[in-house]
Design a protein around this motif. Structure first.
Motif, short mmCIF file in Angstrom:
data_model
loop_
_atom_site.label_atom_id
_atom_site.label_comp_id
_atom_site.label_asym_id
_atom_site.label_seq_id
_atom_site.Cartn_x
_atom_site.Cartn_y
_atom_site.Cartn_z
N GLN A 1537 0.79 -1.15 -0.01
CA GLN A 1537 0.11 0.24 -0.21
C GLN A 1537 0.96 1.18 -0.19
OE1 GLN A 1537 -2.69 0.18 3.33
NE2 GLN A 1537 -3.87 1.95 2.62
N TYR A 1538 1.84 1.18 0.74
CA TYR A 1538 2.77 2.36 0.80
C TYR A 1538 4.12 2.23 -0.01
CZ TYR A 1538 -0.31 3.57 4.67
OH TYR A 1538 -1.37 3.75 5.66
N HIS A 1547 -6.61 3.08 -3.75
CA HIS A 1547 -7.63 3.37 -2.51
C HIS A 1547 -7.04 4.07 -1.50
CE1 HIS A 1547 -9.88 0.39 -4.67
NE2 HIS A 1547 -8.78 -0.27 -4.69
N ASN A 1548 -6.06 4.70 -1.73
CA ASN A 1548 -5.20 5.61 -0.62
C ASN A 1548 -5.97 6.87 -0.64
OD1 ASN A 1548 -3.75 3.30 -0.06
ND2 ASN A 1548 -1.71 4.30 -0.83
N SER A 1549 -5.86 7.56 0.61
CA SER A 1549 -6.26 8.92 0.91
C SER A 1549 -5.08 9.58 0.77
CB SER A 1549 -6.92 8.99 2.31
OG SER A 1549 -5.52 8.82 3.07
N PRO A 1550 -5.24 11.00 0.27
CA PRO A 1550 -3.90 11.69 0.08
C PRO A 1550 -2.81 11.93 1.07
CG PRO A 1550 -5.86 12.93 -0.34
CD PRO A 1550 -6.46 11.48 0.16
N LYS A 1551 -3.24 11.64 2.36
CA LYS A 1551 -2.32 11.59 3.45
C LYS A 1551 -1.73 10.35 3.72
CE LYS A 1551 -0.96 13.48 7.38
NZ LYS A 1551 -0.12 14.81 7.32
N GLN A 1552 -2.47 9.24 3.12
CA GLN A 1552 -1.64 8.07 3.09
C GLN A 1552 -0.52 8.13 1.90
OE1 GLN A 1552 -5.15 5.20 2.82
NE2 GLN A 1552 -4.86 4.33 4.85
N ASN A 1553 -0.96 8.66 0.79
CA ASN A 1553 0.14 8.70 -0.16
C ASN A 1553 1.18 9.54 0.19
OD1 ASN A 1553 -1.50 7.16 -2.14
ND2 ASN A 1553 -2.71 9.15 -2.93
N SER A 1802 -7.61 1.27 5.56
CA SER A 1802 -7.95 2.53 5.74
C SER A 1802 -7.61 3.39 7.04
CB SER A 1802 -9.53 2.64 5.81
OG SER A 1802 -10.32 2.15 6.65
N ALA A 1804 -5.39 5.26 9.19
CA ALA A 1804 -4.25 6.32 9.30
C ALA A 1804 -3.20 5.96 10.28
CB ALA A 1804 -4.63 7.65 9.46
#
Length: 1822
Positions: A1537-1538, A1547-1553, A1802, A1804
């Motif tokens: 995912q990261y 499926h990542n949020s902007p913060k996760q990206n 999902s 954070a």
């Protein structure tokens, strides 16, 4: 029970028969006491009167009920007698294709003469660990029972396999040995089990031969002892042989062969290594061609030779020894071809240069002269002299054959000794299982010494068997406290005494052999004189004086006395032996060197004839007589070895296998009743039956009896105590109390009582069925009557309605007919009138039309004539007018011309004057006006003429359209007529011509119209035809389109199917590839574990640690695994056991040598890896050199940046000093003014700011000093680099320090720094001292704990095992209590700390509020002139980036706390799912963030190794494995995912990206983690399988989920597991509860849903496979009612899937074979339609499985029918074209390939909180 109650009409009996031995018949009339004849009807419908014996009046044997036929155990039969046994065996063998049957403690094995798929590894695994009575009869079941009894009772076991030649003894013994080798395995890496199995091909090649009865007949008896250690692993084996048939070496009967090894040698004679043996085909040698059939169908002797040689190599017999053996065997063949000729009647000679003798002497290394001489001579010794006497040809040939037999016997013994040496183990043998493969009772037309010895051995074995059976019966009765009555059974001790007692047959034979002139005839006379009158078992034949008859337990046998003495002596010419002893051939010398002192490995001397002896107890009296051992007779040696064998068997627990030969023609599944009965009588099976039948053969537990015969009880008879209920019911049902006995746990019945109870039960069920049928039929008849009544009234109602409707219809039709007639008549009249009226009108119309046409024509003609006249007259007038006008005009012209000429002259004159011109103009205007008027008149005239012409044209247009063109021409002609008035005549002619043309045109028009009509008709016809053709074409087009569409659809479907099949094939290939890859991973993991174990064993063997040693946890250790291992080794309770194993391993030198070999291999591997590492390091150094060059370039920029940073820090330092000075000045000013007194708010604020500034200043000073030290070190480093020409920036900065003020400030800073460092050093020293004191205290406590543990261990070792376990438990409880108290103390301390911190937090919060209020109070009082002092405002805390920072030395602590010491049932219960994975990934993110590749690599490696370690330690705990499977998958998903890959970032949020890894690509580690997840998954499946395995059979098959559906059938001696759920029995609910537990654990751990589906699918596959496999191996489970139970159980499992929303995971499909098997048990199985339905229904079952289920199908009640053989053959025929695996059982070890679909989180990372319970305070959130 009276006979009249049993021998009633329709009762079935057995009557003797000459061909079938016994035939079945049915009574057609009740038997009454005193009747001498029974009225019977045979099965073919013939009636028969069976006469009873008037002396005994014995009635024929009753036949068992059909539901008892085909039972697994013959003792389960109610009527135990010979015909019942024979029929049961026949039904099982012919109909059910079952070759094994129990008969009490005996396994009866019938040779099928066909290879059956029932001996594979899957069958072995299915029988392993099962109770003997729970599975169908099998040789593996007997072997498993022996293995379990050996482990349970710690008593040696024996398996006695007997039967006549061709019955399958050798194969049965081989399969038993294979079972032991597969199940137990070896205790070392020596593969002892493979060596044990490898001895079989060797012994078969040298000891087996083809006979008329068997292609692979063992011509010797053997007893193999398989040794086991304390863990019951195979450690070795030992073999004893008995009575080798040496005569076969020199003679074979027709259709027989010599021993296999000779033919294998001849078949391999073409090989280069065998060229020196000078062999040829088998027909070239006398010893191999006497049988005249040297080939066995389906056997490749050359291939068998290769197998034999490989077996020799595996057993350690090298190539040189093998060639020596083959050399001796070849010499025996050449010796048989030596031709002896007569010299005279008393002497013989071998011709010189005999080729075969020369080869023999060359191969044996002896001289030709000596061997040829002693083959034809013998040495006679007297008291004083020695004579050499020639012998005749016959004696010479016998001497040659005797020498060949003796050599082969010696060779046989040598091979057996070396096989035993190869199988011998240095490890102490704890127990053994013996497998006796010995010949059965034999009787031929001519019986000699060999048959006598064989039958003597069988007499001894039968006696031991009878005593054992009798003993078991007695033990069973005493165990159940049944009154013991002596059972009369056949005792063959008199027969044994006849043979072996003093003055017995063997004693007299040995005595006769000692006589100088003893002969077979004199020995026979001694027998007659000694035993003929004294022993009833000895008889003399009537027609012979050289034979005798012995009544054996099986049959009478007549023995011929010829050859007894010679075979008993077994003499060989000693001079021939001396010649061989003088050989140059080392192996031959070795064979005969120890002839006088050769002993077996245990000290017992081998006798001649290939017999070695092994005693269970050492025979002390034999050592002194070893030198005379070779002088013993064969009979004496055989008797001694047989006595030793019986002692061995009596010291073990025997298990019996009786092999039966079904026919003499080797036909597959063909049963000859005569031959079978002979062997059943001979092997003691019928004697077992007789002993059982004499007592209480049928035995039921109270629960089974209650369940089976509950239908015979009334409701009032049923009590809470089932034992009393059974007693009360039996007393009512069976009046004779002697017919049954009540034991402690069982009810014992006499023979026939179960059949009587079954008859009562069947009668009761039949009566109940009749009553049910009566009620049902009544109900059906009433329903039918009511339906018929209702139908009759309905029919009447409809008929009456129909009749009424018919009458109404008739009336309506009559009235309608009248009306129709009225209107019809009116219509006719009206039609006639209208016809006449129409005719009249037509006539009038025609007439009037004719008259009108005539009138019209006349008028038309008149009108046309008038018009013509008018036109002609007008034309004539116009012509006259035109001529007159033309003449007048001409005259006028002439006159005017003349006048004009005159006027011209005048005009010419007047032209010169103006007036003239004016007049001229006036005249011209007049003339113009006149001309205009004339033009108008002319136009009018022209218009009138045009109108006239138009009128004429209109008249012509009426007649024809073409006249218009003519009118146009006429107009032209009219215009011409204006100029040519004289052309009237021509115009008239032209008019006539035009008329003619008009007429012609009309004719042509009519013709054209006719042609057009015809053409139109033709065209319409053609159009109609074209339309028809078009219609046909359209139809054909539609058909073609439809066909094309159908073909397209078919092609589309075909392509879709092909695509689907190809996709399915690709998926299968992918799954196979995954499965292969995952199996490789499993094998790799197993090899790694094996490698680790070997490494540990080597480490322990080299340096054994002292018991109780502990190692404390060290964060400075670089070897984490060693530290952890040693600490775990010290802390675990298995230390003592490991120590014992180590001590044993030290004593086991063979294991140590193997380990040393393995160590050397590992050292070589290590060296290769070291070389590879060196090579990689060289590459790394080269790459590093390149990187250094690039680093030099970038270093300047870094130094400049550091210099700038230093300057910035110095400037900030100056600023802080300035602020400090200002603050001090303000404090002084405030103090003088009195406004800043201590305790005031302003003073407090300023003081706080002062402290903060001082701290900040100190920090900045430290940073400056550190930077300066770095600059100095960099300067020193840069001074060595001469390549740099430009001055560095930091040198200039340093030079600036020459300023005095800067130097003084630096000096002051250094002093402050030194003070700070000294204070820090003192603090660290104090903390270090404290830590040392704490560690010393811990070390002291650990030592005390260690001493206490050693004391407890010493005390425990002195206690007995039970007390030892109790003491260890007490110690463990005490330890856990102390730990709990310590933890409680720590918890209290932490609570106090928390409360203290909360109080401090409240104080700080209050101070902050006060400070804020103080600032608000101070700020208004300040004036504008006062300087604004800077205030130290705290910086706002940054947002967390989802990272955790840790120090390098804390890595081991991190791994230890979060992996090794984290327990799923402890702290991890309250964690969020996957928290350890998140924490590890956050730590990894920080390592990636700081770009530390070493830290990333170290962390990932430690995590992976630690997970492997924890799984190795607690791999049998489902919760632990599930926990780490979920966390490993989550860690893997986080890495994906990261990772920064777009496919994983959807499926990542902007913060996760933003949190993606930035420096390292961990794709390789993702693959490693994926492999680790696969290993954990497989471990999870194995753990789950170990938990589910004991539940499946009991819950799915044995337990009655629907109570009362399946009745319990009577069982035999080997009881099956009860289907009634006891307290400890697993049920279906147990399985479902366990599934719920698995599911809840995985869900709680946060396992991916797709992974849970795969686990559930694997669970259901295991359940279905194990259930189906047991169903296929258990005949008692294959019934209609059991199919219903299985389907119900499967429906419950499907309901569980629906409840868990798992129906789409594919688990239901894995149960499809089980579902179809259950349906197969329930469907109808009679007709061809049934067969077709079964074939289409059972597509998930293989043909073998379908046929097996049909063969095993067993009726539980009398109302069910068996499956006919014809129906089974129909099924086989229909399924013949199926392409499938022949494997019968499903692979329970199959693991579906697992996939890990990407499942992003999902959650954070910055929101994750670390609980304090994890002890991870050293981690810092970033």
């Amino acid at each position: 029970m009276a006979a009249s109650e049993l021998y009633t009409k329709y009762a079935r009996v057995w009557i003797p028969d000459d061909e079938e031995v016994w035939r079945s018949a049915e009574l057609t009339k009740d038997y009454r006491q005193g009747d001498g004849v029974l009225q019977l009807q045979l099965e073919d419908g013939k009636d028969l009167e069976f006469k009873l014996d008037p002396k005994t009046n014995n009635l024929p044997h009753l036949r068992n009920p059909d539901i008892l036929v085909g039972e697994n155990d013959l003792t389960a039969l109610s009527y135990l007698h010979e015909p019942a046994v024979l029929h049961n065996l026949k039904v099982r063998f012919i109909d059910s294709k079952l070759i094994y049957t129990y008969c009490g403690i005996v396994l009866v094995a019938i040779n099928p003469y066909e290879t059956l798929p029932i001996y594979g590894a899957d069958i072995i695994n299915a029988y392993s660990g099962q109770n003997m009575g729970d599975m169908d009869p099998h040789i593996f079941a007997v072997a498993e029972e022996a293995y379990k009894q050996m482990a349970r009772d710690e008593r040696n076991q024996s398996i006695i396999v007997s039967g006549e030649s061709g019955a399958g003894k050798t194969v049965s013994a081989k399969y038993a040995m294979r079972y032991f080798a597969t199940v137990s395995g070896s205790a070392s890496e020596a593969n002892v089990e493979e060596k044990v199995l490898a001895s079989n091909p060797i012994m078969e090649s040298i000891g087996n031969a083809k006979t008329t009865r068997n292609d692979n007949s063992s011509r010797f008896g053997k007893y193999i002892e398989i040794g086991f250690d304390k863990k019951y692993h195979i450690i070795g084996a030992n073999m004893r042989t008995y009575l080798l048939e040496k005569s076969r070496v020199v003679f074979q009967a027709d259709e027989e062969r010599n021993y296999h090894i000779f033919y294998q040698l001849c078949a391999s004679a073409h090989l280069p290594e065998f060229k020196a043996l000078k062999l040829g085909k088998a027909n070239d040698f006398h010893y191999t061609k006497q049988g005249r059939n040297p080939v066995i169908d389906g056997v490749d002797d050359a291939k068998e030779m290769s197998t034999t040689r490989n077996a020799f190599i595996l057993l350690g017999i090298n190539e040189s020894y093998q060639m020596g053996l083959f050399q001796i065997l070849a010499s025996i063949l050449h010796l048989g071809n030596v031709d002896v000729k007569d010299r005279d009647s008393d002497s013989s000679i071998i011709p010189p240069n005999n080729g075969h003798l020369s080869v023999f002497c060359e191969l044996m290394g002896v001289t030709y002269q000596d061997m040829s001489h002693w083959l034809c001579h013998k040495k006679l010794k007297t008291a004083t002299e020695t004579y050499i006497k020639p012998i005749p040809k016959l004696q010479a040939i016998n001497a040659r054959d005797a020498l060949a037999k003796h050599i082969y016997a010696k060779l046989f013994n040598w091979i057996v000794d070396h096989v035993n040496k190869a199988l011998h183990s240095t490890v102490k043998q704890h127990s053994f299982i013996g497998v006796l493969d010995i010949y059965g009772f034999e009787t031929f037309e001519i019986n000699s010494f060999e048959q006598f010895c064989i039958n003597y051995a069988n007499e001894k074995l039968q006696q031991q068997f009878n005593m054992h059976v009798f003993k078991l019966e007695q033990e069973e009765y005493m165990k159940e406290q049944i009154p013991w009555t002596l059972i009369d059974f056949y005792d063959n001790q008199p027969c044994i005494n006849l043979i072996e007692a003093k003055m017995g047959i063997l004693d007299l034979l040995d005595e006769e052999c000692k006589m100088p002139k003893g002969s077979d005839d004199s020995w026979a006379q001694k027998l007659y004189n000694t035993h003929l009158k004294t022993c009833a078992l000895f008889e003399k034949p009537r027609m012979s004086n050289k034979a005798f008859i012995i009544q054996h337990f099986a049959d009478k046998v007549e023995y011929q006395c010829d050859g007894f003495l010679e075979k008993n002596k077994d003499t060989v010419n000693e001079e021939q032996i001396n010649v061989l002893k003088a050989s140059k051939f080392d192996l031959l010398v070795e064979l005969f060197h120890d002839e006088e002192k050769a002993t077996s490995p245990t000290g017992a001397a081998p006798g001649p004839g290939g017999r070695t002896r092994l005693s269970v107890k050492p025979d002390k009296g034999k050592s002194s007589q070893a030198s005379k051992e070779h002088k013993k007779t064969v009979g004496l040696q055989f008797r001694n070895s047989l006595q030793l064998l019986m002692e061995t068997l009596n010291a073990t627990t025997p298990h019996y296998v009786r092999c039966i030969k079904p026919n003499d023609y080797k036909h597959a599944f063909t049963f000859d009743p005569k031959r079978a009965v002979q062997q059943l009588r001979a092997c003691g099976v019928l004697e077992t039956i007789r002993i059982s039948a004499a007592g209480f053969p049928s035995r039921w537990t109270y629960q089974e009896f209650f369940s089976r015969y509950r239908v015979l009880m009334k409701q009032k008879d049923v009590l809470t105590d089932k034992k009393m209920t059974c007693k009360n019911v039996l007393e009512k049902l069976v009046q004779d109390p002697d017919k049954y006995q009540f034991g402690k746990t069982k009810i014992f019945f006499r023979a026939g009582q179960v059949a009587y109870l079954e008859k009562l039960r069947a009668d009761k069920l039949r009566a109940a069925c009749i009553r049910i049928q009566k009620t049902i039929r009544c109900w059906l008849a009433r329903k039918k009557y009511l339906r018929m009544k209702h139908a009759a009234t309905t029919i009447q109602r409809f008929v009456r309605g129909y009749q009424a409707r018919c009458l109404a219809k008739f009336l309506r039709r009559t009235r309608a007919a009248i009306i129709i007639q009225k209107y019809q008549r009116m219509y006719i009249q009206k039609t006639c009138y209208k016809r006449k009226q129409a005719a009249a009108l037509a006539m009038q119309c025609i007439l009037r039309a004719y008259m009108a046409r005539q009138l019209y024509k006349a008028l038309l003609r008149e009108h046309k004539a008038v018009i013509i006249q008018k036109m002609v007259r007008g034309w004539l007038a116009r012509q006259w007018f035109k001529r007159s006008l033309k003449a007048i005009v001409y005259l006028q012209c002439c006159i005017r011309r003349m006048r004009a000429k005159r006027e011209l002259k005048k005009l010419k004159i007047e032209a010169r004057s103006v007036e003239h011109f004016k007049k001229l103009n006036i005249g011209m205007e007049n003339k113009i006006m006149q001309l205009q008027r004339r033009i108008d008149d002319q136009n009018k005239e022209n218009r009138s003429m045009s109108e006239r012409l138009n009128t004429l044209e209109t008249s012509h247009a009426v007649e024809s359209e073409r006249m218009r063109a003519e009118v146009t021409r006429l107009r032209g002609a009219e215009e011409d007529a204006k100029n040519n008035a004289n052309k009237v005549t021509s115009l008239l002619e032209e008019l006539e011509r035009l008329r003619k043309d008009l007429q012609n045109t009309q004719k042509e028009k009519k013709a054209i119209e006719d042609w057009a009509q015809t053409y139109q008709d033709e065209m319409e016809k053609m159009i109609s035809e074209l339309k028809e053709q078009n219609q046909l074409l359209k139809t054909e087009k539609n058909n073609l389109n439809q066909l094309i569409q159908e073909q397209s659809q078919q092609w589309t479907d075909k392509m879709q199917r092909a695509l689907k099949e190809e996709t399915q094939q690709l998926e299968n290939d992918l799954n196979e590839e995954r499965s292969r890859y995952q199996n490789l991973l499993t094998e790799h993991l197993r090899l790694e574990e094996k490698y680790d174990d070997l490494k540990e064993e080597i480490t322990l063997a080299v340096n054994v640690p002292k018991p109780g040693h502990r190692r404390t946890d060290s964060t400075h250790s670089s070897n984490e695994s060693e530290c952890t291992y040693n600490s775990e080794f010290a802390e675990s309770e298995e230390g003592s056991r490991v120590g014992e194993d180590v001590s044993k391993s030290i004593l086991d030198m063979s294991l140590f040598l193997k380990l040393q070999k393995r160590v050397s291999e590992l050292e070589q591997e290590k060296q290769s890896l070291q070389n590879e590492l060196d090579r990689r390091e060289e590459q790394f150094q080269r790459a590093r050199a390149r990187d250094d060059e690039e680093h030099k370039k970038a270093r300047g920029a870094e130094l400049e940046y550091e210099s700038l940073k230093r300057q910035e820090l110095e400037s900030e330092n100056k600023k802080l000093k300035h602020d400090l000075n200002q603050m001090r000045q303000s404090l002084r000013g405030g103090a003088e003014a009195g406004s800043g007194a201590p305790g005031s708010p302003a003073y407090t604020v300023l003081l706080d700011q002062l402290n903060a500034s001082n701290e900040e200043l100190e920090v900045r000073k430290e940073e400056v000093l550190i930077l300066r030290s770095q600059l100095v070190s960099q300067k020193e480093a840069m001074q060595h680099k001469t390549t740099m020409t430009e001055p560095l920036p930091y040198i200039e900065d340093v030079q600036k320090l020459t300023d005095a003020k800067e130097i003084s400030q630096a000096y002051m800073g250094l002093k402050d720094t030194n003070r700070l460092l000294e204070s820090q050093l003192q603090a660290q020293r104090r903390s270090h001292d404290n830590e040392v004191e704490v560690l010393r205290g811990e070390l002291h406590s650990l030592k005390e704990e260690n001493n206490r543990q050693q004391q407890l261990l010493a005390q425990n070792l002195q206690l007995p095992p039970e007390a030892r376990i109790e003491a260890s438990l007490q110690h463990e409880i005490t330890r856990l209590t102390n730990e709990n108290l310590d933890l409680m103390e720590q918890l209290e301390k932490q609570d106090k700390t928390v409360r203290k911190l909360k109080k401090q937090l409240k104080v700080f919060a209050k101070k902050i509020n006060d400070l804020e209020g103080g600032q608000m109070d101070v700020s208004p009082g300040q004036t504008a002139d006062e300087p604004v002092h800077p205030v130290n405002i705290p910086r706002r805390e940054k947002d967390f980036q989802g990272m955790l920072e840790y120090k390098k030395e804390d890595e081991l602590k991190l791994v230890k706390n979060i992996i090794l010491e984290l327990k799923p049932r402890g702290v991890a219960v309250n964690l969020i799912p996957g928290l350890p994975a998140y924490i590890l990934f956050m730590c990894l993110r920080h390592a990636d963030y700081i770009n530390d590749d070493q830290k990333v690599r170290s962390l990932l490696t430690s995590v992976i190794n630690s997970i492997k370690k924890i799984l190795k330690k607690r791999g049998d705990d489902f919760e632990t494995v599930s926990f780490w499977l979920a966390n490993t998958c989550r860690f893997l998903h986080c890495l994906k995912q990261y990772s920064g890959d777009e496919q994983f970032m959807k499926h990542n949020s902007p913060k996760q990206n933003e949190h993606c890894l930035s420096n390292f690509d961990l794709a390789e580690y993702r693959q490693v983690l994926s492999d680790l997840a696969i290993q954990i998954y497989q471990q999870l499946i194995k753990c789950m399988e170990n938990i589910l395995q004991p539940m499946i059979v009991s819950g799915m098959l044995e337990h009655e989920t629907i109570q009362g559906v399946s009745g319990v059938k009577p069982t035999g001696l080997r009881k099956r597991t009860s289907s009634i759920a006891d307290e400890g029995t697993y049920t279906l609910d147990s399985i479902i509860r366990q599934l719920n537990t698995f599911h809840s654990i995985m869900c709680h751990h946060g396992t991916d849903p797709e992974l849970i589906k795969q686990v559930v699918k694997q669970q259901f596959y295991i359940i279905g496979a194990v259930t189906l496999n047991n169903l296929l191996l258990r005949k008692d489970m294959c019934s209609w009612s059991k199919g219903m139970q299985i389907r119900y159980n499967v429906s419950q499992l499907e309901e569980w899937l629906r409840d868990k929303n798992l129906m789409t995971c594919g688990a239901k499909e894995t149960l499809e074979p089980l579902i179809q098997a259950a349906q197969l048990l329930q469907v109808k199985k009679k007709t061809d339609e049934d067969a077709e339905a079964i074939c289409s229904m059972c597509n998930a079952l293989s043909t073998a499985q379908i046929v097996k289920v049909l063969n095993l199908y067993t009726p539980v009640n009398a109302f069910e029918e068996r499956v006919s053989v014809l129906f089974i053959r129909t099924i086989q025929t229909r399924l013949r074209d199926r392409k499938e695996s022949p494997q019968l059982l499903m692979d329970t070890k199959l693991i579906y390939p697992v996939t890990f679909p990407f499942n992003p989180s999902s959650l954070a990372l910055e929101t994750i909180q670390i609980p304090s319970s994890l002890n991870l305070a050293f981690l810092t959130r970033v």
